[in-house]
Design a protein around this motif. Structure first.
Motif, mmCIF file in Angstrom:
data_model
loop_
_atom_site.group_PDB
_atom_site.id
_atom_site.type_symbol
_atom_site.label_atom_id
_atom_site.label_comp_id
_atom_site.label_asym_id
_atom_site.label_seq_id
_atom_site.Cartn_x
_atom_site.Cartn_y
_atom_site.Cartn_z
ATOM 1 N N TYR A 47 2.101 8.030 -8.200
ATOM 2 C CA TYR A 47 1.842 9.317 -8.860
ATOM 3 C C TYR A 47 2.824 9.479 -10.018
ATOM 4 O O TYR A 47 3.865 8.829 -10.071
ATOM 5 N N TYR A 48 2.473 10.342 -10.959
ATOM 6 C CA TYR A 48 3.314 10.583 -12.127
ATOM 7 C C TYR A 48 4.392 11.595 -11.753
ATOM 8 O O TYR A 48 4.096 12.761 -11.460
ATOM 9 N N MET A 85 11.339 20.407 -10.287
ATOM 10 C CA MET A 85 10.858 19.045 -10.078
ATOM 11 C C MET A 85 11.179 18.161 -11.286
ATOM 12 O O MET A 85 11.540 16.993 -11.138
ATOM 13 N N ARG A 86 11.065 18.705 -12.480
ATOM 14 C CA ARG A 86 11.316 17.920 -13.691
ATOM 15 C C ARG A 86 12.785 17.542 -13.834
ATOM 16 O O ARG A 86 13.116 16.504 -14.418
ATOM 17 N N SER A 87 13.672 18.386 -13.305
ATOM 18 C CA SER A 87 15.104 18.174 -13.507
ATOM 19 C C SER A 87 15.710 17.146 -12.557
ATOM 20 O O SER A 87 16.906 16.865 -12.630
ATOM 21 N N GLN A 88 14.901 16.566 -11.658
ATOM 22 C CA GLN A 88 15.435 15.551 -10.750
ATOM 23 C C GLN A 88 15.897 14.324 -11.539
ATOM 24 O O GLN A 88 15.237 13.906 -12.484
ATOM 25 N N LYS A 89 17.027 13.784 -11.126
ATOM 26 C CA LYS A 89 17.609 12.639 -11.826
ATOM 27 C C LYS A 89 17.265 11.354 -11.064
ATOM 28 O O LYS A 89 17.875 11.046 -10.052
ATOM 29 N N HIS A 90 16.289 10.656 -11.552
ATOM 30 C CA HIS A 90 15.857 9.400 -10.950
ATOM 31 C C HIS A 90 16.246 8.233 -11.846
ATOM 32 O O HIS A 90 16.404 8.395 -13.057
ATOM 33 N N ALA A 91 16.381 7.074 -11.239
ATOM 34 C CA ALA A 91 16.702 5.880 -12.016
ATOM 35 C C ALA A 91 15.601 5.606 -13.040
ATOM 36 O O ALA A 91 14.417 5.800 -12.766
ATOM 37 N N VAL A 92 16.001 5.164 -14.219
ATOM 38 C CA VAL A 92 15.047 4.898 -15.296
ATOM 39 C C VAL A 92 14.404 3.527 -15.089
ATOM 40 O O VAL A 92 15.090 2.543 -14.811
ATOM 41 N N GLU A 93 13.081 3.494 -15.216
ATOM 42 C CA GLU A 93 12.335 2.240 -15.084
ATOM 43 C C GLU A 93 11.474 2.038 -16.327
ATOM 44 O O GLU A 93 10.941 3.005 -16.881
ATOM 45 N N ASP A 94 11.354 0.813 -16.757
ATOM 46 C CA ASP A 94 10.542 0.531 -17.945
ATOM 47 C C ASP A 94 9.075 0.875 -17.709
ATOM 48 O O ASP A 94 8.402 1.411 -18.594
ATOM 49 N N HIS A 95 8.577 0.568 -16.538
ATOM 50 C CA HIS A 95 7.162 0.813 -16.221
ATOM 51 C C HIS A 95 7.102 1.477 -14.850
ATOM 52 O O HIS A 95 6.957 0.803 -13.828
ATOM 53 N N PRO A 96 7.215 2.816 -14.800
ATOM 54 C CA PRO A 96 7.437 3.519 -13.528
ATOM 55 C C PRO A 96 6.217 3.710 -12.639
ATOM 56 O O PRO A 96 6.367 4.113 -11.494
ATOM 57 N N LEU A 97 5.012 3.420 -13.134
ATOM 58 C CA LEU A 97 3.814 3.663 -12.343
ATOM 59 C C LEU A 97 3.193 2.367 -11.837
ATOM 60 O O LEU A 97 3.127 1.369 -12.558
ATOM 61 N N ALA A 98 2.706 2.399 -10.605
ATOM 62 C CA ALA A 98 2.041 1.222 -10.039
ATOM 63 C C ALA A 98 0.821 0.833 -10.862
ATOM 64 O O ALA A 98 0.420 -0.332 -10.896
ATOM 65 N N SER A 99 0.218 1.818 -11.549
ATOM 66 C CA SER A 99 -0.975 1.564 -12.350
ATOM 67 C C SER A 99 -0.664 0.956 -13.714
ATOM 68 O O SER A 99 -1.583 0.552 -14.429
ATOM 69 N N ASP A 100 0.611 0.901 -14.108
ATOM 70 C CA ASP A 100 0.960 0.278 -15.382
ATOM 71 C C ASP A 100 0.567 -1.205 -15.350
ATOM 72 O O ASP A 100 0.830 -1.894 -14.353
ATOM 73 N N ILE A 102 0.803 -1.225 0.000
ATOM 74 C CA ILE A 102 0.000 0.000 0.000
ATOM 75 C C ILE A 102 0.841 1.284 0.000
ATOM 76 O O ILE A 102 0.309 2.364 -0.214
ATOM 77 N N SER A 103 2.146 1.173 0.227
ATOM 78 C CA SER A 103 2.962 2.383 0.385
ATOM 79 C C SER A 103 3.422 2.988 -0.934
ATOM 80 O O SER A 103 3.694 4.181 -1.007
ATOM 81 N N SER A 104 3.560 2.190 -1.976
ATOM 82 C CA SER A 104 4.028 2.663 -3.293
ATOM 83 C C SER A 104 5.370 3.382 -3.199
ATOM 84 O O SER A 104 5.581 4.420 -3.818
ATOM 85 N N HIS A 105 6.283 2.844 -2.414
ATOM 86 C CA HIS A 105 7.636 3.394 -2.372
ATOM 87 C C HIS A 105 8.277 3.250 -3.750
ATOM 88 O O HIS A 105 8.021 2.272 -4.466
ATOM 89 N N SER A 106 9.116 4.209 -4.113
ATOM 90 C CA SER A 106 9.773 4.134 -5.420
ATOM 91 C C SER A 106 10.966 5.073 -5.467
ATOM 92 O O SER A 106 11.183 5.885 -4.558
ATOM 93 N N VAL A 107 11.720 4.988 -6.557
ATOM 94 C CA VAL A 107 12.879 5.870 -6.756
ATOM 95 C C VAL A 107 12.460 7.319 -6.951
ATOM 96 O O VAL A 107 13.296 8.220 -6.901
#
Length: 353
Positions: free
Chosen positions: A346-347, A300-315, A34-39
């Motif tokens: 969230y996106y 916010m857009r310029s943050q450098k996060h690790a790239v994921e193929d499917h970054p959203l829990a809703s994918d 339920i937490s949706s932790h992510s990079v």
């Protein structure tokens, strides 16, 4: 006293993102479900703890009850605007000159004083560099018997480079009973021959859609423009505009910029805390607010996060990551392995880059 095995088991049940500890592995699995932790979550550069918002990260570093070790390091090497940790004091000084945008505010005020009326709304058929981004802000006058009904009296649109695309006074469809001059600077003569609301609505709608039918607009690969602002739902409602939610970037409802209790922060606070200068100190100019929201979006857009193929829990590809039928398998995973398959709810605006 807890035995060594009990202590070891508790540590095994420690969340690898937020560091919460659970008595049983099944409780940690439910937490991850339920937490949706992510990079994409704001993260402490010292202890690597994930936080749900930058406000909770700020509390972790400099709040009333911070983590003391992190606070000590942050007080020497941390940027109070973007909350980044630098490797030396000299690096911090160089970084903060770029990070604090108050030095740009003097030029902003000079440009505001000669803003004039502008109408450079043109469609662009090019696809070359991804979706264009524009920021919108309005100033409301009052209608109704007590002047409490918000009516759009002035609107401004800017591009990514903070250039004015469109700026005009707006003639509301019903009589104005309170011009709210102390905050809007609008007088009755400014609206007497102003552009009618219907025409303003049509111009902005066509510009945002950029030649695409509303039903055809998509977040990637299309011509429609990304719309940035603070409290955009209210602005769009007052302008009687419809625009797809997937193309809206609202600093009032973006989870990393909200309060720890999931309420919105004011644009005035966000600008002071994350950009380093004050706005809305007298008569409020929509251009100033457009610039503030655009700068927040860019940060916010310029943050450098690790790239994921499917970054959203809703994918669709992630729908079984924490499925109940995988419970036994998940309980055999380490906390780090579960974090690796967890996705954001969230996106993240870094995905616009």
């Amino acid at each position: 006293m807890a035995s060594r095995s009990e202590t070891s088991e508790t540590l095994r049940n420690k969340c690898a993102a937020c560091f919460r500890q659970f008595n049983k592995m099944e409780h940690l699995v439910e937490h991850m479900r339920i937490s949706s932790h992510s990079v994409h979550e704001p993260m402490c550069g010292i202890c690597k703890k994930h936080c749900r918002s930058f406000e909770s990260l700020r509390e972790h570093l400099i709040g009333p009850l911070p983590k003391q070790e992190c606070k000590n390091i942050f007080s020497v090497l941390g940027c109070k605007f973007c909350l980044t940790i630098l490797d030396s004091y000299n690096s911090l000084m160089i970084h903060q000159e770029r990070c604090q945008l108050s030095n740009l505010n003097a030029g902003l005020i000079a440009r505001m004083s000669n803003i004039g009326l502008r109408d450079n709304l043109t469609n662009d058929s090019g696809y070359t560099r991804g979706p264009q981004v524009v920021a919108l802000a309005c100033k409301m006058v009052g209608g109704g018997s007590d002047g409490s009904l918000d009516l759009c009296g002035r609107v401004c649109l800017i591009d990514e480079n903070e250039n004015i695309i469109f700026h005009t006074y707006v003639k509301p469809p019903i009589p104005v009973t309170n011009y709210r001059y102390e905050s809007t600077g609008i007088r009755s003569e400014y609206l007497r021959d102003a552009m009618p609301l219907r025409l303003v609505q049509s111009k902005i709608q066509n510009f945002l859609c950029n030649g695409e039918p509303m039903w055809k607009i998509r977040p990637r690969g299309g011509k429609a423009r990304i719309l940035v602002g603070h409290g955009l739902n209210h602005y769009l409602d007052r302008l009687q505009l419809e625009y797809p939610a997937m193309m809206i970037r609202d600093t009032a409802t973006y989870p990393p910029l909200m309060k720890t209790c999931k309420l919105s922060n004011s644009l005035k606070y966000l600008t002071q805390a994350y950009l380093g200068y004050d706005i809305q100190t007298g008569i409020q100019d929509p251009y100033e607010e457009c610039v503030a929201t655009m700068r927040l979006y860019m940060r916010m857009r310029s943050q450098k996060h690790a790239v994921e193929d499917h970054p959203l829990a809703s994918d669709p590809q992630n729908r079984n990551n924490f499925a109940s039928w995988r419970q036994a398998e998940l309980e055999r995973m380490s906390a780090e392995e579960m974090l690796a398959i967890s996705r954001s709810d969230y996106y993240c605006w870094c995905l616009d880059s």
